[in-house]
Design a protein around this motif. Structure first.
Motif, PDB file in Angstrom:
ATOM      1  N   GLY A  29       0.823  -1.194   0.000  1.00 14.05           N
ATOM      2  CA  GLY A  29       0.000   0.000   0.000  1.00 14.05           C
ATOM      3  C   GLY A  29       0.861   1.249   0.000  1.00 14.05           C
ATOM      4  N   PRO A  30       0.243   2.429  -0.094  1.00 16.23           N
ATOM      5  CA  PRO A  30       1.008   3.684  -0.136  1.00 16.23           C
ATOM      6  C   PRO A  30       1.911   3.892   1.081  1.00 16.23           C
ATOM      7  CG  PRO A  30      -1.288   4.057  -0.730  1.00 16.23           C
ATOM      8  CD  PRO A  30      -1.206   2.648  -0.245  1.00 16.23           C
ATOM      9  N   VAL A  31       1.407   3.576   2.263  1.00 13.38           N
ATOM     10  CA  VAL A  31       2.206   3.770   3.476  1.00 13.38           C
ATOM     11  C   VAL A  31       3.389   2.811   3.504  1.00 13.38           C
ATOM     12  CG1 VAL A  31       2.180   3.685   5.997  1.00 13.38           C
ATOM     13  CG2 VAL A  31       0.208   4.623   4.770  1.00 13.38           C
ATOM     14  N   VAL A  32       3.128   1.578   3.108  1.00 15.40           N
ATOM     15  CA  VAL A  32       4.201   0.581   3.064  1.00 15.40           C
ATOM     16  C   VAL A  32       5.266   1.004   2.054  1.00 15.40           C
ATOM     17  CG1 VAL A  32       4.767  -1.810   2.485  1.00 15.40           C
ATOM     18  CG2 VAL A  32       2.696  -1.289   3.804  1.00 15.40           C
ATOM     19  N   LYS A  33       4.838   1.509   0.905  1.00 18.83           N
ATOM     20  CA  LYS A  33       5.781   1.931  -0.132  1.00 18.83           C
ATOM     21  C   LYS A  33       6.646   3.090   0.354  1.00 18.83           C
ATOM     22  CE  LYS A  33       6.093   3.348  -4.958  1.00 18.83           C
ATOM     23  NZ  LYS A  33       7.129   4.348  -4.673  1.00 18.83           N
ATOM     24  N   ILE A  34       6.020   4.056   1.014  1.00 12.52           N
ATOM     25  CA  ILE A  34       6.794   5.181   1.546  1.00 12.52           C
ATOM     26  C   ILE A  34       7.804   4.696   2.585  1.00 12.52           C
ATOM     27  CG2 ILE A  34       6.616   7.249   2.985  1.00 12.52           C
ATOM     28  CD1 ILE A  34       4.000   7.886   1.537  1.00 12.52           C
ATOM     29  N   GLY A  35       7.367   3.755   3.428  1.00 10.21           N
ATOM     30  CA  GLY A  35       8.281   3.200   4.422  1.00 10.21           C
ATOM     31  C   GLY A  35       9.486   2.530   3.783  1.00 10.21           C
ATOM     32  N   TRP A  36       9.256   1.776   2.723  1.00 13.73           N
ATOM     33  CA  TRP A  36      10.363   1.112   2.034  1.00 13.73           C
ATOM     34  C   TRP A  36      11.255   2.113   1.306  1.00 13.73           C
ATOM     35  CZ3 TRP A  36      12.590  -3.591   1.996  1.00 13.73           C
ATOM     36  CH2 TRP A  36      11.937  -4.600   2.699  1.00 13.73           C
ATOM     37  N   ASP A  37      10.674   3.168   0.743  1.00 14.76           N
ATOM     38  CA  ASP A  37      11.482   4.210   0.105  1.00 14.76           C
ATOM     39  C   ASP A  37      12.400   4.874   1.127  1.00 14.76           C
ATOM     40  OD1 ASP A  37      10.387   3.788  -2.386  1.00 14.76           O
ATOM     41  OD2 ASP A  37       8.889   5.387  -2.214  1.00 14.76           O
ATOM     42  N   LEU A  38      11.854   5.159   2.316  1.00 14.86           N
ATOM     43  CA  LEU A  38      12.660   5.769   3.377  1.00 14.86           C
ATOM     44  C   LEU A  38      13.769   4.825   3.839  1.00 14.86           C
ATOM     45  CD1 LEU A  38       9.823   7.420   5.510  1.00 14.86           C
ATOM     46  CD2 LEU A  38      11.571   8.639   4.198  1.00 14.86           C
ATOM     47  N   GLY A  39      13.403   3.570   4.069  1.00 13.66           N
ATOM     48  CA  GLY A  39      14.394   2.602   4.534  1.00 13.66           C
ATOM     49  C   GLY A  39      15.486   2.343   3.511  1.00 13.66           C
ATOM     50  N   ALA A  40      15.089   2.152   2.261  1.00 11.45           N
ATOM     51  CA  ALA A  40      16.075   1.902   1.201  1.00 11.45           C
ATOM     52  C   ALA A  40      16.949   3.126   0.981  1.00 11.45           C
ATOM     53  CB  ALA A  40      15.359   1.515  -0.091  1.00 11.45           C
ATOM     54  N   GLY A  41      16.359   4.324   1.096  1.00 16.58           N
ATOM     55  CA  GLY A  41      17.146   5.542   0.959  1.00 16.58           C
ATOM     56  C   GLY A  41      18.169   5.689   2.075  1.00 16.58           C
ATOM     57  N   PHE A  42      17.784   5.313   3.286  1.00 21.69           N
ATOM     58  CA  PHE A  42      18.721   5.365   4.417  1.00 21.69           C
ATOM     59  C   PHE A  42      19.896   4.410   4.181  1.00 21.69           C
ATOM     60  CE2 PHE A  42      20.335   4.106   8.563  1.00 21.69           C
ATOM     61  CZ  PHE A  42      20.462   5.331   9.217  1.00 21.69           C
ATOM     62  N   VAL A  43      19.603   3.197   3.743  1.00 24.40           N
ATOM     63  CA  VAL A  43      20.666   2.220   3.442  1.00 24.40           C
ATOM     64  C   VAL A  43      21.581   2.764   2.348  1.00 24.40           C
ATOM     65  CG1 VAL A  43      21.133  -0.081   2.500  1.00 24.40           C
ATOM     66  CG2 VAL A  43      19.312   0.233   4.192  1.00 24.40           C
ATOM     67  N   ALA A  44      20.987   3.356   1.307  1.00 19.77           N
ATOM     68  CA  ALA A  44      21.765   3.906   0.200  1.00 19.77           C
ATOM     69  C   ALA A  44      22.686   5.024   0.668  1.00 19.77           C
ATOM     70  CB  ALA A  44      20.822   4.411  -0.889  1.00 19.77           C
ATOM     71  N   GLY A  45      22.167   5.898   1.529  1.00 20.78           N
ATOM     72  CA  GLY A  45      22.985   6.999   2.023  1.00 20.78           C
ATOM     73  C   GLY A  45      24.166   6.531   2.857  1.00 20.78           C
ATOM     74  N   CYS A  46      23.931   5.564   3.729  1.00 20.92           N
ATOM     75  CA  CYS A  46      25.024   5.030   4.563  1.00 20.92           C
ATOM     76  C   CYS A  46      26.077   4.321   3.712  1.00 20.92           C
ATOM     77  CB  CYS A  46      24.457   4.075   5.606  1.00 20.92           C
ATOM     78  SG  CYS A  46      23.404   4.880   6.845  1.00 20.92           S
ATOM     79  N   ALA A  47      25.627   3.559   2.716  1.00 19.77           N
ATOM     80  CA  ALA A  47      26.571   2.861   1.835  1.00 19.77           C
ATOM     81  C   ALA A  47      27.404   3.861   1.037  1.00 19.77           C
ATOM     82  CB  ALA A  47      25.804   1.933   0.892  1.00 19.77           C
ATOM     83  N   ALA A  48      26.749   4.897   0.506  1.00 21.22           N
ATOM     84  CA  ALA A  48      27.454   5.904  -0.284  1.00 21.22           C
ATOM     85  C   ALA A  48      28.446   6.682   0.575  1.00 21.22           C
ATOM     86  CB  ALA A  48      26.447   6.854  -0.924  1.00 21.22           C
ATOM     87  N   ALA A  49      28.055   7.020   1.806  1.00 18.48           N
ATOM     88  CA  ALA A  49      28.948   7.756   2.702  1.00 18.48           C
ATOM     89  C   ALA A  49      30.205   6.951   3.006  1.00 18.48           C
ATOM     90  CB  ALA A  49      28.214   8.099   3.996  1.00 18.48           C
TER      91      ALA A  49
END
Length: 337
Positions: free
Chosen positions: A235-255
């Motif tokens: 659902g929309p809320v689940v999708k936003i949650g996954w976007d936030l979580g995946a973005g956090f992982v991406a930021g830490c990996a890139a840093a």
């Protein structure tokens, strides 16, 4: 005797040919409109990335200033602040320079992040489309890494002059300068003393940093998103949650991937502002004429390998939540097209 097919013929006769043709035409037209609507304008990734970047920097600018100041301290650096950690740096800058000191270089920072994030997403969208003909979000890990690396390298060539100005402005107050120097004044001083070439100081380090950053940035995000639930569970809320979580992982990996190059980039680029009066940090680092590899070897020799991760916690504290916000906003904005 009536044929068993007669009811079917009567049902068919109830729909004249004109109605059948009209219905088919409407269906084809709707399908064509849906297909046309699903194709996003080529500038959409740039626009969405730029808007997301503005929101992110507005919240995370203080941590970017802290990261820059911590890159410019260490053994043998006479003009460094020598903060003990990220929180100590935040408190030290605020006490010495006021709250606005944490927002040094915000205007050139905006001038950097708008094209940086815009071109990052635009170039990635173009490169991954060349490497992978399927759905871009499902591109294999290697394809995402390669497309991200090429996008980061191309992006760095565009934004290096603005990066030089931003670094110079963020580091100025570390030397105790009496008044902040404006963006145009910094640019004019750099060009006046070093020519246009001075605006491309640290180009190799910048390209290396952004290449490493974007390789892991996009690959980590899309690989994490592949684990997200599909179908009715998403659902929309689940999708936003996954976007936030995946973005956090991406930021830490890139840093983690780009920090060593970022430390060198900061030290090289701050020296380009040595013509600005009262900028003692720039004057000190302008005397050190070292290449990317030369700086890395010198830092490891004098301070150990950990020196390549100066300001790491400030960077992760910014890029983790910041990338979560950027990717979440980017995905939601792209869905509007």
């Amino acid at each position: 005797q009536k044929s068993s097919c007669e009811p079917h013929w009567r049902s068919l006769n109830a729909y004249p040919c004109s109605r059948v043709i009209s219905t088919c035409a409407q269906g084809v037209g709707a399908g064509a409109m849906a297909a046309a609507g699903s194709k996003k304008p080529p500038w959409a990734p740039f626009a969405c990335g730029a808007v997301a970047a503005i929101a992110e920097l507005s919240l995370m600018q203080p941590l970017d200033v802290v990261k820059t100041r911590m890159h410019l301290q260490g053994l043998g650096v006479q003009t460094g602040d020598n903060f003990g950690g990220t929180w100590a740096a935040v408190q030290g800058i605020r006490q010495a320079e006021g709250t606005l000191g944490l927002w040094r270089g915000f205007v050139p920072g905006l001038c950097v992040v708008i094209p940086r994030r815009g071109f990052k997403f635009l170039f990635y969208d173009a490169f991954v489309g060349l490497l992978w003909k399927g759905e871009k979000g499902k591109a294999p890990f290697a394809h995402s890494m390669l497309a991200g690396g090429m996008a980061g390298g191309a992006e760095a060539c565009v934004i290096t002059p603005l990066e030089c100005i931003k670094i110079a402005m963020q580091s100025e107050k570390a030397c105790g300068g009496s008044a902040p120097t404006g963006t145009l004044a910094f640019a004019a001083a750099m060009v006046r003393t070093g020519g246009i070439a001075s605006m491309y100081t640290g180009l190799a380090a910048t390209v290396s940093k952004h290449t490493a950053h974007s390789m892991f940035y996009f690959a980590a995000f899309h690989e994490t998103k592949k684990l997200a639930p599909k179908g009715q569970e998403a659902g929309p809320v689940v999708k936003i949650g996954w976007d936030l979580g995946a973005g956090f992982v991406a930021g830490c990996a890139a840093a983690t991937a780009n920090n060593p190059f970022d430390v060198v980039k900061t030290r090289q680029q701050v020296g380009a502002a040595s013509a600005v009066s009262n900028h003692a940090v720039a004057k000190e680092f302008s005397a050190a004429k070292r290449s990317l590899v030369g700086w890395m070897m010198e830092l490891v020799r004098t301070e150990g390998p950990q020196a390549l991760y100066k300001g790491y916690f400030a960077k992760v504290a910014r890029l983790g939540p910041g990338s979560a916000l950027i990717f979440c906003m980017f995905e939601q904005l792209m869905a509007l097209f």
